[in-house]
Write a protein that holds these residues in place. Structure first.
Motif, mmCIF file in Angstrom:
data_model
loop_
_atom_site.group_PDB
_atom_site.id
_atom_site.type_symbol
_atom_site.label_atom_id
_atom_site.label_comp_id
_atom_site.label_asym_id
_atom_site.label_seq_id
_atom_site.Cartn_x
_atom_site.Cartn_y
_atom_site.Cartn_z
ATOM 1 N N GLY A 1 -16.956 104.635 -8.635
ATOM 2 C CA GLY A 1 -17.351 104.715 -10.043
ATOM 3 C C GLY A 1 -16.800 105.818 -10.559
ATOM 4 N N GLY A 2 -15.862 106.307 -9.972
ATOM 5 C CA GLY A 2 -15.082 107.905 -10.399
ATOM 6 C C GLY A 2 -14.174 107.201 -11.432
ATOM 7 N N GLU A 3 -13.484 106.117 -11.347
ATOM 8 C CA GLU A 3 -12.422 105.610 -12.194
ATOM 9 C C GLU A 3 -13.025 104.447 -13.037
ATOM 10 O OE1 GLU A 3 -10.256 105.354 -14.651
ATOM 11 O OE2 GLU A 3 -8.933 106.705 -13.363
ATOM 12 N N THR A 4 -13.254 104.495 -14.199
ATOM 13 C CA THR A 4 -13.685 103.292 -15.089
ATOM 14 C C THR A 4 -12.861 102.464 -15.927
ATOM 15 O OG1 THR A 4 -14.674 104.686 -16.715
ATOM 16 C CG2 THR A 4 -15.986 104.322 -14.796
ATOM 17 N N ASN A 5 -11.726 102.991 -15.986
ATOM 18 C CA ASN A 5 -10.550 102.442 -16.816
ATOM 19 C C ASN A 5 -9.566 101.648 -15.812
ATOM 20 O OD1 ASN A 5 -8.052 102.329 -18.289
ATOM 21 N ND2 ASN A 5 -9.365 102.603 -19.673
ATOM 22 N N MET B 1 -36.549 101.955 -11.257
ATOM 23 C CA MET B 1 -36.194 102.841 -10.515
ATOM 24 C C MET B 1 -35.081 102.604 -9.347
ATOM 25 S SD MET B 1 -38.934 105.593 -8.362
ATOM 26 C CE MET B 1 -38.124 107.016 -7.507
ATOM 27 N N ASN B 2 -35.479 101.572 -8.968
ATOM 28 C CA ASN B 2 -34.355 101.144 -7.746
ATOM 29 C C ASN B 2 -33.079 100.901 -8.452
ATOM 30 O OD1 ASN B 2 -33.740 100.426 -5.143
ATOM 31 N ND2 ASN B 2 -33.696 98.103 -5.598
ATOM 32 N N THR B 3 -33.026 100.319 -9.603
ATOM 33 C CA THR B 3 -31.779 100.091 -10.365
ATOM 34 C C THR B 3 -31.012 101.459 -10.687
ATOM 35 O OG1 THR B 3 -32.746 97.930 -11.348
ATOM 36 C CG2 THR B 3 -30.733 98.866 -12.275
ATOM 37 N N GLU B 4 -31.658 102.107 -11.203
ATOM 38 C CA GLU B 4 -31.318 103.552 -11.107
ATOM 39 C C GLU B 4 -30.681 104.408 -10.152
ATOM 40 O OE1 GLU B 4 -34.318 104.657 -14.913
ATOM 41 O OE2 GLU B 4 -34.494 106.111 -13.312
ATOM 42 N N VAL B 5 -31.543 104.339 -9.133
ATOM 43 C CA VAL B 5 -30.873 104.804 -7.621
ATOM 44 C C VAL B 5 -29.497 104.130 -7.383
ATOM 45 C CG1 VAL B 5 -31.358 105.069 -5.263
ATOM 46 C CG2 VAL B 5 -32.832 105.545 -6.914
ATOM 47 N N THR B 6 -29.339 102.874 -7.478
ATOM 48 C CA THR B 6 -28.360 102.109 -7.117
ATOM 49 C C THR B 6 -27.019 102.410 -7.997
ATOM 50 O OG1 THR B 6 -29.706 100.272 -6.598
ATOM 51 C CG2 THR B 6 -27.435 99.413 -7.005
ATOM 52 N N SER B 7 -27.528 102.638 -9.328
ATOM 53 C CA SER B 7 -26.387 102.856 -10.427
ATOM 54 C C SER B 7 -25.523 104.157 -10.080
ATOM 55 C CB SER B 7 -26.825 102.776 -11.593
ATOM 56 O OG SER B 7 -27.591 103.715 -11.977
ATOM 57 N N LEU B 8 -26.436 105.232 -9.541
ATOM 58 C CA LEU B 8 -25.830 106.437 -9.088
ATOM 59 C C LEU B 8 -24.666 106.428 -8.178
ATOM 60 C CD1 LEU B 8 -28.860 108.704 -9.563
ATOM 61 C CD2 LEU B 8 -27.095 108.809 -11.234
ATOM 62 N N GLY B 9 -25.130 105.611 -7.202
ATOM 63 C CA GLY B 9 -23.915 105.497 -6.210
ATOM 64 C C GLY B 9 -23.723 106.698 -5.238
ATOM 65 N N HIS C 1 -17.170 96.803 -9.643
ATOM 66 C CA HIS C 1 -16.473 95.575 -9.072
ATOM 67 C C HIS C 1 -15.784 94.949 -10.231
ATOM 68 C CE1 HIS C 1 -19.736 94.994 -5.741
ATOM 69 N NE2 HIS C 1 -18.885 95.758 -5.289
ATOM 70 N N LYS C 2 -16.170 95.012 -11.426
ATOM 71 C CA LYS C 2 -15.408 94.456 -12.630
ATOM 72 C C LYS C 2 -14.254 95.359 -12.831
ATOM 73 C CE LYS C 2 -15.571 93.305 -17.513
ATOM 74 N NZ LYS C 2 -16.245 93.441 -18.726
ATOM 75 N N TYR D 1 -21.734 109.157 -9.753
ATOM 76 C CA TYR D 1 -21.528 108.484 -11.081
ATOM 77 C C TYR D 1 -22.312 107.361 -11.387
ATOM 78 C CZ TYR D 1 -16.979 110.419 -9.452
ATOM 79 O OH TYR D 1 -15.729 111.469 -8.759
ATOM 80 N N GLY D 2 -22.749 107.665 -12.793
ATOM 81 C CA GLY D 2 -23.718 106.520 -13.430
ATOM 82 C C GLY D 2 -22.988 105.343 -13.576
ATOM 83 N N ILE D 3 -22.292 104.613 -12.673
ATOM 84 C CA ILE D 3 -21.889 103.376 -13.172
ATOM 85 C C ILE D 3 -22.493 102.313 -11.865
ATOM 86 C CG2 ILE D 3 -19.637 102.257 -13.045
ATOM 87 C CD1 ILE D 3 -19.764 104.480 -14.997
ATOM 88 N N SER D 4 -22.901 101.254 -12.533
ATOM 89 C CA SER D 4 -23.561 100.348 -11.980
ATOM 90 C C SER D 4 -22.387 99.565 -10.943
ATOM 91 C CB SER D 4 -24.093 99.156 -12.912
ATOM 92 O OG SER D 4 -23.194 98.454 -13.547
#
Length: 230
Positions: free
Chosen positions: A195-199, A1-9, A21-22, A13-16
């Motif tokens: 996490g709005g830009e992933t490319n 659950m904590n991971t899911e909250v963190t990934s939303l930011g 950082h990558k 955006y559903g980006i970890s």
């Protein structure tokens, strides 16, 4: 659950965090690499004088036509192996287009100093915007439409002034461009961090255009205000 909250930011955006950082890391590397073709293009342009004939409407058509064609190609290839070479070809073209301004500034006795000052100023703006993007928690995605409108107004003003040839107009446009594209830099960096830009190719293109416009505007302003004839 904590991971899911963190990934939303912060922006939803559903980006970890690791993925963000990558993307940021790859963007910084590619942005640094893109400076090499830019410098090469500027050197070729100054050495050969190939862009000296591109004045007025002809220069504008070549620049806008080439830039938009490259940006379209980058958008189409950004998820393939051709994406990076197309982006680097675009940065060479932009360096070539910049060579006319650089050649004019090098005509001043302190031209090399002005170019280094513009480079240092641009690097300083980037550092400040990158620092702000990392500490601002607020979602800045709403800035995008206002910045786009500002950039369009700026482009129209620049086209008009190209034919009018006003130094005061050029100074005003340069100051406005520095402000608008510095804000765009903050916006684009925040998009990556949220996490709005992933490319990373799209991200690099956006940041490259911000950096290019800030540098070009700073150099034009320094040339008008601080250029010294021998």
């Amino acid at each position: 659950m904590n991971t899911e909250v963190t990934s939303l930011g912060t922006a939803g955006y559903g980006i970890s965090q690791e993925q963000r950082h990558k993307v940021l890391r790859n963007t910084y590397w590619l942005l640094a690499l893109s400076m090499l073709p830019t410098v090469l293009g500027a050197w070729v342009g100054v050495a050969t004088g190939i862009t000296q004939s591109l004045r007025g409407g002809v220069g504008l058509i070549v620049f806008l036509g080439g830039a938009f064609a490259f940006m379209y190609a980058i958008e189409k290839t950004k998820r393939s192996a051709a994406g990076v070479p197309v982006l680097l070809a675009f940065t060479f073209f932009m360096g070539l287009m910049l060579s006319r301004l650089i050649g004019m500034v090098l005509g001043f006795s302190n031209g090399a100093e002005l170019i280094m000052t513009a480079f240092a100023g641009t690097a300083g703006v980037f550092f400040v915007m990158a620092s702000l993007a990392s500490v601002i928690k607020r979602d800045l995605s709403g800035m995008g439409k206002w910045l786009f409108v500002g950039a369009m107004v700026l482009m129209v003003g620049a086209v008009i002034n190209m034919f009018v040839g006003s130094s005061a107009g050029m100074m005003a446009i340069s100051v406005a461009a520095i402000g608008i594209f510095s804000a765009y830099m903050l916006y684009d960096l925040k998009q990556i961090l949220d996490g709005g830009e992933t490319n990373y190719i799209s991200a690099t293109l956006a940041l490259y255009l911000d950096v290019f416009n800030v540098f070009q505007s700073l150099l034009a302003l320094l040339g008008i205000m601080g250029g010294e004839r021998e």
